[in-house]
Design a protein around this motif. Structure first.
Motif, PDB file in Angstrom:
ATOM      1  N   GLY A  30      39.952  20.607  -1.351  1.00 56.07           N
ATOM      2  CA  GLY A  30      40.518  19.437  -0.695  1.00 56.07           C
ATOM      3  C   GLY A  30      39.736  19.068   0.557  1.00 56.07           C
ATOM      4  O   GLY A  30      38.552  19.382   0.695  1.00 56.07           O
ATOM      5  N   GLU A  31      40.420  18.414   1.487  1.00 55.60           N
ATOM      6  CA  GLU A  31      39.766  17.945   2.712  1.00 55.60           C
ATOM      7  C   GLU A  31      39.769  19.053   3.755  1.00 55.60           C
ATOM      8  O   GLU A  31      40.619  19.111   4.642  1.00 55.60           O
ATOM      9  CB  GLU A  31      40.473  16.700   3.250  1.00 55.60           C
ATOM     10  N   VAL A  32      38.808  19.955   3.635  1.00 54.43           N
ATOM     11  CA  VAL A  32      38.639  21.040   4.591  1.00 54.43           C
ATOM     12  C   VAL A  32      37.211  21.014   5.101  1.00 54.43           C
ATOM     13  O   VAL A  32      36.311  20.432   4.483  1.00 54.43           O
ATOM     14  CB  VAL A  32      38.958  22.423   3.978  1.00 54.43           C
ATOM     15  N   LEU A  33      36.993  21.663   6.239  1.00 55.60           N
ATOM     16  CA  LEU A  33      35.661  21.767   6.803  1.00 55.60           C
ATOM     17  C   LEU A  33      34.931  22.920   6.134  1.00 55.60           C
ATOM     18  O   LEU A  33      35.378  24.065   6.195  1.00 55.60           O
ATOM     19  CB  LEU A  33      35.749  21.995   8.313  1.00 55.60           C
ATOM     20  N   ALA A  34      33.839  22.634   5.467  1.00 57.15           N
ATOM     21  CA  ALA A  34      33.011  23.669   4.856  1.00 57.15           C
ATOM     22  C   ALA A  34      31.978  24.128   5.875  1.00 57.15           C
ATOM     23  O   ALA A  34      31.235  23.317   6.424  1.00 57.15           O
ATOM     24  CB  ALA A  34      32.318  23.121   3.605  1.00 57.15           C
ATOM     25  N   GLY A  44      24.893  25.228  -1.824  1.00 55.50           N
ATOM     26  CA  GLY A  44      26.110  25.246  -2.621  1.00 55.50           C
ATOM     27  C   GLY A  44      27.171  24.301  -2.096  1.00 55.50           C
ATOM     28  O   GLY A  44      27.829  23.591  -2.869  1.00 55.50           O
ATOM     29  N   ALA A  45      27.364  24.276  -0.781  1.00 53.01           N
ATOM     30  CA  ALA A  45      28.374  23.391  -0.193  1.00 53.01           C
ATOM     31  C   ALA A  45      28.018  21.930  -0.430  1.00 53.01           C
ATOM     32  O   ALA A  45      28.884  21.103  -0.744  1.00 53.01           O
ATOM     33  CB  ALA A  45      28.503  23.671   1.301  1.00 53.01           C
ATOM     34  N   LEU A  56      35.277  17.366   0.717  1.00 57.78           N
ATOM     35  CA  LEU A  56      34.789  18.330   1.696  1.00 57.78           C
ATOM     36  C   LEU A  56      34.201  17.641   2.926  1.00 57.78           C
ATOM     37  O   LEU A  56      33.556  16.591   2.814  1.00 57.78           O
ATOM     38  CB  LEU A  56      33.690  19.217   1.098  1.00 57.78           C
ATOM     39  N   LEU A  57      34.412  18.247   4.084  1.00 57.42           N
ATOM     40  CA  LEU A  57      33.764  17.804   5.314  1.00 57.42           C
ATOM     41  C   LEU A  57      32.615  18.748   5.616  1.00 57.42           C
ATOM     42  O   LEU A  57      32.799  19.972   5.644  1.00 57.42           O
ATOM     43  CB  LEU A  57      34.761  17.811   6.476  1.00 57.42           C
ATOM     44  N   LEU A  58      31.444  18.190   5.820  1.00 62.28           N
ATOM     45  CA  LEU A  58      30.263  18.975   6.175  1.00 62.28           C
ATOM     46  C   LEU A  58      29.921  18.701   7.629  1.00 62.28           C
ATOM     47  O   LEU A  58      30.081  17.574   8.103  1.00 62.28           O
ATOM     48  CB  LEU A  58      29.078  18.610   5.281  1.00 62.28           C
ATOM     49  N   THR A  59      29.424  19.688   8.335  1.00 63.82           N
ATOM     50  CA  THR A  59      29.114  19.527   9.754  1.00 63.82           C
ATOM     51  C   THR A  59      27.673  19.905  10.038  1.00 63.82           C
ATOM     52  O   THR A  59      27.075  20.712   9.309  1.00 63.82           O
ATOM     53  CB  THR A  59      30.055  20.389  10.616  1.00 63.82           C
ATOM     54  N   ASP A  60      27.127  19.330  11.096  1.00 63.53           N
ATOM     55  CA  ASP A  60      25.781  19.701  11.528  1.00 63.53           C
ATOM     56  C   ASP A  60      25.793  20.950  12.399  1.00 63.53           C
ATOM     57  O   ASP A  60      24.763  21.367  12.915  1.00 63.53           O
ATOM     58  CB  ASP A  60      25.107  18.541  12.267  1.00 63.53           C
ATOM     59  N   GLY A  61      26.959  21.555  12.577  1.00 60.68           N
ATOM     60  CA  GLY A  61      27.073  22.759  13.393  1.00 60.68           C
ATOM     61  C   GLY A  61      27.283  22.474  14.860  1.00 60.68           C
ATOM     62  O   GLY A  61      27.466  23.396  15.654  1.00 60.68           O
ATOM     63  N   GLU A  62      27.298  21.204  15.228  1.00 62.89           N
ATOM     64  CA  GLU A  62      27.503  20.846  16.628  1.00 62.89           C
ATOM     65  C   GLU A  62      28.709  19.915  16.760  1.00 62.89           C
ATOM     66  O   GLU A  62      29.834  20.383  16.846  1.00 62.89           O
ATOM     67  CB  GLU A  62      26.224  20.216  17.195  1.00 62.89           C
ATOM     68  N   ALA A  63      28.495  18.618  16.731  1.00 60.69           N
ATOM     69  CA  ALA A  63      29.610  17.705  16.999  1.00 60.69           C
ATOM     70  C   ALA A  63      29.758  16.594  15.977  1.00 60.69           C
ATOM     71  O   ALA A  63      30.544  15.683  16.181  1.00 60.69           O
ATOM     72  CB  ALA A  63      29.447  17.093  18.392  1.00 60.69           C
ATOM     73  N   MET A  64      29.017  16.689  14.882  1.00 61.49           N
ATOM     74  CA  MET A  64      29.047  15.609  13.915  1.00 61.49           C
ATOM     75  C   MET A  64      29.486  16.100  12.546  1.00 61.49           C
ATOM     76  O   MET A  64      29.148  17.207  12.132  1.00 61.49           O
ATOM     77  CB  MET A  64      27.658  14.953  13.794  1.00 61.49           C
ATOM     78  N   VAL A  65      30.226  15.254  11.828  1.00 63.52           N
ATOM     79  CA  VAL A  65      30.458  15.432  10.407  1.00 63.52           C
ATOM     80  C   VAL A  65      29.362  14.669   9.692  1.00 63.52           C
ATOM     81  O   VAL A  65      29.051  13.524  10.048  1.00 63.52           O
ATOM     82  CB  VAL A  65      31.851  14.899  10.003  1.00 63.52           C
ATOM     83  N   VAL A  66      28.732  15.309   8.695  1.00 65.06           N
ATOM     84  CA  VAL A  66      27.560  14.713   8.066  1.00 65.06           C
ATOM     85  C   VAL A  66      27.742  14.589   6.566  1.00 65.06           C
ATOM     86  O   VAL A  66      28.551  15.287   5.948  1.00 65.06           O
ATOM     87  CB  VAL A  66      26.284  15.535   8.364  1.00 65.06           C
TER      88      VAL A  66
END
Length: 247
Positions: A30-34, A44-45, A56-66
């Motif tokens: 579902g809508e979770v942060l991977a 894989g993600a 899925l929500l993907l992050t750059d590891g800082e402050a953005m969803v990508v």
């Protein structure tokens, strides 16, 4: 196996089976942060997001969803990130220098923590991760030094130390030999699948404790032609996945 154009595809590599196994950790999430850590979990993600886990929500590891291509999709302030972390809305895939039969993970030191033989990363955020949101693990080199009877220090919390933790869950452990879970009465590690070309004896020899082994052990699922195209041509055309697992 062929592409839609009819061009034959080369058979999947071990690294690509590992990518598929990692991607499956986020199926139906579902809508979770991977939060994948490592090359193959990251591929894989992104594969999961592009196929069977579009929320899925993907992050750059800082402050953005990508997006899967790394372009910015939204802003994720740190306060919101912590809300996701502590409320069960993130699924992280971490590494493990040691992991034991109940899913306790060590990334801090080898030997007695007061006088360690080797200093590693340190505990870092492992306790918060494992107690507050689902945590899977990726081990690129399955060996008795990693799959140990008892970890030297508990960083990531396993099932035998997680009483009362509301969001604690270890969906899977993926290694270069197979996939493992904790779907047993006492949450002891179970062999869930073997990657093609790997034998049960190889896994047992590389594991320092007795795994739970079902009567029939399936093979890790085959990637589809569309998934192979995405892995090879869109997500990882430079073939960085082989840096962690050979072809």
């Amino acid at each position: 196996m062929t592409e839609s154009s009819g061009t034959p595809l080369l058979p999947p590599t071990r690294a690509e089976y590992c990518v598929i196994a990692c991607a499956e950790a986020w199926r139906d999430a579902g809508e979770v942060l991977a939060s994948p850590m490592g090359l193959i979990p990251s591929v894989g993600a992104r594969l999961a997001r592009l196929t069977f886990a579009p929320d899925l929500l993907l992050t750059d590891g800082e402050a953005m969803v990508v997006r899967p291509d790394g372009t910015t999709e939204g802003w994720l302030p740190y306060r919101q990130h912590l809300t996701l972390v502590t409320g069960g809305r993130r699924h992280v895939m971490m590494g493990a220098s040691q992991i034991d039969r109940y899913g306790n993970q060590n990334i801090s030191c080898i030997g007695d923590w007061e006088r360690p033989k080797r200093q590693l990363l340190g505990v870092r955020g492992a306790p918060v991760n494992t107690l507050n949101n689902p945590t899977s693990y990726w081990v690129p080199r399955h060996s008795r030094r990693v799959f140990v009877e008892k970890v030297d220090m508990v960083c990531g919390v396993g099932y035998d130390h997680a009483a009362g933790a509301r969001f604690h869950r270890i969906p899977r452990v993926v290694s270069d030999l197979g996939v493992f879970d904790f779907a047993t009465p006492d949450h002891a590690m179970r062999l869930a699948s073997l990657h093609p070309g790997v034998t049960l004896d190889q896994v047992r020899e590389a594991t320092a404790f007795d795994l739970v082994v079902p009567d029939v052990v399936p093979s890790t699922r085959e990637p589809t032609a569309a998934e192979l195209r995405l892995i090879r041509e869109v997500i990882d055309p430079a073939n960085t996945r082989t840096r962690e697992v050979g072809a």
